[in-house]
Design a protein around this motif. Structure first.
Motif, PDB file in Angstrom:
ATOM      1  N   ALA A   1       0.823  -1.208   0.000  1.00  0.00           N
ATOM      2  CA  ALA A   1       0.000   0.000   0.000  1.00  0.00           C
ATOM      3  C   ALA A   1       0.854   1.254   0.000  1.00  0.00           C
ATOM      4  O   ALA A   1       1.993   1.264   0.482  1.00  0.00           O
ATOM      5  CB  ALA A   1      -0.909   0.010   1.224  1.00  0.00           C
ATOM      6  N   CYS A   2       0.294   2.326  -0.572  1.00  0.00           N
ATOM      7  CA  CYS A   2       0.926   3.641  -0.487  1.00  0.00           C
ATOM      8  C   CYS A   2       0.770   4.173   0.928  1.00  0.00           C
ATOM      9  O   CYS A   2      -0.268   3.999   1.555  1.00  0.00           O
ATOM     10  CB  CYS A   2       0.275   4.601  -1.476  1.00  0.00           C
ATOM     11  SG  CYS A   2       0.458   4.100  -3.203  1.00  0.00           S
ATOM     12  N   THR A   3       1.804   4.800   1.436  1.00  0.00           N
ATOM     13  CA  THR A   3       1.833   5.169   2.837  1.00  0.00           C
ATOM     14  C   THR A   3       0.737   6.135   3.250  1.00  0.00           C
ATOM     15  O   THR A   3       0.300   6.113   4.395  1.00  0.00           O
ATOM     16  CB  THR A   3       3.197   5.778   3.193  1.00  0.00           C
ATOM     17  OG1 THR A   3       3.452   6.891   2.325  1.00  0.00           O
ATOM     18  CG2 THR A   3       4.302   4.753   3.043  1.00  0.00           C
ATOM     19  N   ASP A   4       0.292   6.981   2.356  1.00  0.00           N
ATOM     20  CA  ASP A   4      -0.660   8.019   2.744  1.00  0.00           C
ATOM     21  C   ASP A   4      -2.113   7.657   2.461  1.00  0.00           C
ATOM     22  O   ASP A   4      -3.004   8.458   2.750  1.00  0.00           O
ATOM     23  CB  ASP A   4      -0.331   9.333   2.017  1.00  0.00           C
ATOM     24  CG  ASP A   4       1.020   9.882   2.438  1.00  0.00           C
ATOM     25  OD1 ASP A   4       1.656  10.555   1.613  1.00  0.00           O
ATOM     26  OD2 ASP A   4       1.423   9.629   3.591  1.00  0.00           O
ATOM     27  N   ASP A   5      -2.368   6.479   1.912  1.00  0.00           N
ATOM     28  CA  ASP A   5      -3.723   6.134   1.493  1.00  0.00           C
ATOM     29  C   ASP A   5      -4.421   5.210   2.481  1.00  0.00           C
ATOM     30  O   ASP A   5      -3.813   4.242   2.966  1.00  0.00           O
ATOM     31  CB  ASP A   5      -3.693   5.427   0.133  1.00  0.00           C
ATOM     32  CG  ASP A   5      -3.294   6.359  -0.993  1.00  0.00           C
ATOM     33  OD1 ASP A   5      -3.225   7.573  -0.748  1.00  0.00           O
ATOM     34  OD2 ASP A   5      -3.042   5.857  -2.105  1.00  0.00           O
ATOM     35  N   PRO A   6      -5.706   5.430   2.776  1.00  0.00           N
ATOM     36  CA  PRO A   6      -6.486   4.416   3.494  1.00  0.00           C
ATOM     37  C   PRO A   6      -6.563   3.149   2.646  1.00  0.00           C
ATOM     38  O   PRO A   6      -6.581   3.214   1.418  1.00  0.00           O
ATOM     39  CB  PRO A   6      -7.861   5.067   3.649  1.00  0.00           C
ATOM     40  CG  PRO A   6      -7.625   6.541   3.482  1.00  0.00           C
ATOM     41  CD  PRO A   6      -6.499   6.646   2.504  1.00  0.00           C
ATOM     42  N   ILE A   7      -6.605   2.007   3.292  1.00  0.00           N
ATOM     43  CA  ILE A   7      -6.634   0.723   2.591  1.00  0.00           C
ATOM     44  C   ILE A   7      -8.002   0.091   2.797  1.00  0.00           C
ATOM     45  O   ILE A   7      -8.428  -0.111   3.941  1.00  0.00           O
ATOM     46  CB  ILE A   7      -5.534  -0.225   3.107  1.00  0.00           C
ATOM     47  CG1 ILE A   7      -4.152   0.414   2.941  1.00  0.00           C
ATOM     48  CG2 ILE A   7      -5.598  -1.570   2.413  1.00  0.00           C
ATOM     49  CD1 ILE A   7      -3.511   0.818   4.223  1.00  0.00           C
ATOM     50  N   THR A   8      -8.696  -0.238   1.710  1.00  0.00           N
ATOM     51  CA  THR A   8      -9.964  -0.944   1.804  1.00  0.00           C
ATOM     52  C   THR A   8      -9.705  -2.443   1.751  1.00  0.00           C
ATOM     53  O   THR A   8      -9.083  -2.944   0.817  1.00  0.00           O
ATOM     54  CB  THR A   8     -10.915  -0.545   0.668  1.00  0.00           C
ATOM     55  OG1 THR A   8     -11.160   0.858   0.738  1.00  0.00           O
ATOM     56  CG2 THR A   8     -12.242  -1.293   0.790  1.00  0.00           C
ATOM     57  N   LEU A   9     -10.166  -3.148   2.753  1.00  0.00           N
ATOM     58  CA  LEU A   9      -9.928  -4.591   2.860  1.00  0.00           C
ATOM     59  C   LEU A   9     -11.035  -5.324   2.096  1.00  0.00           C
ATOM     60  O   LEU A   9     -11.838  -6.071   2.659  1.00  0.00           O
ATOM     61  CB  LEU A   9      -9.894  -4.999   4.330  1.00  0.00           C
ATOM     62  CG  LEU A   9      -8.857  -4.220   5.148  1.00  0.00           C
ATOM     63  CD1 LEU A   9      -9.045  -4.439   6.636  1.00  0.00           C
ATOM     64  CD2 LEU A   9      -7.447  -4.626   4.728  1.00  0.00           C
ATOM     65  N   SER A  10     -11.022  -5.138   0.792  1.00  0.00           N
ATOM     66  CA  SER A  10     -12.144  -5.532  -0.058  1.00  0.00           C
ATOM     67  C   SER A  10     -12.220  -7.025  -0.340  1.00  0.00           C
ATOM     68  O   SER A  10     -13.276  -7.525  -0.742  1.00  0.00           O
ATOM     69  CB  SER A  10     -12.079  -4.770  -1.385  1.00  0.00           C
ATOM     70  OG  SER A  10     -10.852  -5.018  -2.044  1.00  0.00           O
ATOM     71  N   VAL A  11     -11.140  -7.761  -0.161  1.00  0.00           N
ATOM     72  CA  VAL A  11     -11.151  -9.176  -0.529  1.00  0.00           C
ATOM     73  C   VAL A  11     -11.353 -10.096   0.672  1.00  0.00           C
ATOM     74  O   VAL A  11     -11.367 -11.322   0.527  1.00  0.00           O
ATOM     75  CB  VAL A  11      -9.865  -9.571  -1.278  1.00  0.00           C
ATOM     76  CG1 VAL A  11      -9.731  -8.774  -2.566  1.00  0.00           C
ATOM     77  CG2 VAL A  11      -8.642  -9.377  -0.388  1.00  0.00           C
ATOM     78  N   ALA A  12     -11.516  -9.554   1.869  1.00  0.00           N
ATOM     79  CA  ALA A  12     -11.752 -10.381   3.044  1.00  0.00           C
ATOM     80  C   ALA A  12     -13.109 -11.074   2.925  1.00  0.00           C
ATOM     81  O   ALA A  12     -14.079 -10.498   2.427  1.00  0.00           O
ATOM     82  CB  ALA A  12     -11.714  -9.533   4.308  1.00  0.00           C
ATOM     83  N   THR A  13     -13.172 -12.326   3.380  1.00  0.00           N
ATOM     84  CA  THR A  13     -14.413 -13.088   3.342  1.00  0.00           C
ATOM     85  C   THR A  13     -14.628 -13.782   4.690  1.00  0.00           C
ATOM     86  O   THR A  13     -13.682 -14.033   5.435  1.00  0.00           O
ATOM     87  CB  THR A  13     -14.406 -14.153   2.235  1.00  0.00           C
ATOM     88  OG1 THR A  13     -13.308 -15.064   2.456  1.00  0.00           O
ATOM     89  CG2 THR A  13     -14.248 -13.512   0.864  1.00  0.00           C
ATOM     90  N   ALA A  14     -15.890 -14.094   4.983  1.00  0.00           N
ATOM     91  CA  ALA A  14     -16.232 -14.836   6.200  1.00  0.00           C
ATOM     92  C   ALA A  14     -17.585 -15.497   5.992  1.00  0.00           C
ATOM     93  O   ALA A  14     -18.397 -15.047   5.175  1.00  0.00           O
ATOM     94  CB  ALA A  14     -16.270 -13.907   7.408  1.00  0.00           C
ATOM     95  N   SER A  15     -17.822 -16.575   6.729  1.00  0.00           N
ATOM     96  CA  SER A  15     -19.102 -17.273   6.645  1.00  0.00           C
ATOM     97  C   SER A  15     -19.438 -17.916   7.991  1.00  0.00           C
ATOM     98  O   SER A  15     -18.555 -18.122   8.826  1.00  0.00           O
ATOM     99  CB  SER A  15     -19.070 -18.335   5.544  1.00  0.00           C
ATOM    100  OG  SER A  15     -18.064 -19.302   5.799  1.00  0.00           O
ATOM    101  N   ASN A  16     -20.705 -18.212   8.184  1.00  0.00           N
ATOM    102  CA  ASN A  16     -21.203 -18.871   9.397  1.00  0.00           C
ATOM    103  C   ASN A  16     -20.781 -18.128  10.666  1.00  0.00           C
ATOM    104  O   ASN A  16     -20.342 -18.740  11.642  1.00  0.00           O
ATOM    105  CB  ASN A  16     -20.718 -20.327   9.461  1.00  0.00           C
ATOM    106  CG  ASN A  16     -21.125 -21.133   8.252  1.00  0.00           C
ATOM    107  OD1 ASN A  16     -22.271 -21.076   7.828  1.00  0.00           O
ATOM    108  ND2 ASN A  16     -20.189 -21.877   7.681  1.00  0.00           N
TER     109      ASN A  16
END
Length: 231
Positions: free
Chosen positions: A132-147
């Protein structure tokens, strides 16, 4: 865990003291492989046979169907006698019916304790490592969960989440995160069963911070060292 166990046992004592529970009454909700203790009181010297049925009324074998006798005291100091059983829920998810037959000087009584709902274990995946670029917020878009019943993101650093209970939040790195060059984020998914009946699913993702490499034209966009640029 001890407090949860006490609550569970008190619930069973309340619904089985001389009156059979309704067949649809849910006495417990657990995850696959949970280990739980169930207890019922009765006349001293009684014998007991515990029975577990699946939703098709097929009997499930129990390790100790006669249970274990116990002696306790109530809140007034009076003796309490009964039987308890430990069940490991290594079964398929579904609804199961738990009952026990008591034989005493008064004859035989079948106590239908109620239903136990068994859920699949929770699952969580925080995603692949991120550059990630140091100054940018990071969206954790690929995280998954179930049950899961609830989610919680935590950080080993000093950054912040816009919503630490969301599946795909944004993370704003802190000063120490950037100075250290990386940070580990942890996603914890709690199971669908009652608190304490499920092992939480835990997954981590490492974010590595990189300086800005270049600006691309005609549509300027910052790219971090270590990223692949498709032109």
């Amino acid at each position: 865990m001890n407090r949860l166990k006490t609550i569970l046992l008190m619930t069973l004592l309340a619904v089985t003291s001389g009156v059979a529970a309704q067949s649809g009454y849910v006495i417990d909700e657990v995850c696959v492989d949970a280990v739980r203790t169930y207890r019922i009181d009765g006349e001293e010297g009684s014998t007991w046979v515990w029975t577990l049925l699946d939703s098709d009324s097929t009997e499930i074998a129990l390790d100790n169907p006669t249970g274990t006798d116990f002696t306790d005291t109530d809140t007034d100091g009076n003796p309490v006698f009964g039987s308890e059983i430990n069940i490991t829920w290594d079964v398929a998810p579904g609804t199961y019916s738990l009952s026990t037959e008591q034989t005493s000087s008064f004859g035989c009584i079948n106590h239908e304790l109620g239903n136990v709902i068994v859920y699949p274990a929770a699952d969580a995946d925080a995603g692949e490592p991120i550059i990630a670029c140091t100054d940018d917020p990071i969206t954790l878009s690929v995280a998954t969960a179930s049950n899961y019943s609830s989610l919680l993101w935590t950080t080993a650093g000093d950054g912040t989440f816009d919503d630490d209970t969301a599946l795909n939040p944004s993370y704003t790195p802190g000063t120490n995160d950037v100075a250290g060059g990386s940070v580990v984020l942890t996603l914890t998914a709690e199971g669908l069963g009652y608190p304490g009946s499920c092992e939480p699913a835990v997954s981590t993702v490492t974010i590595t911070f990189s300086d800005v490499l270049a600006a691309i034209t005609p549509d300027p966009a910052e790219v971090c060292l270590g990223e692949t640029i498709n032109l």
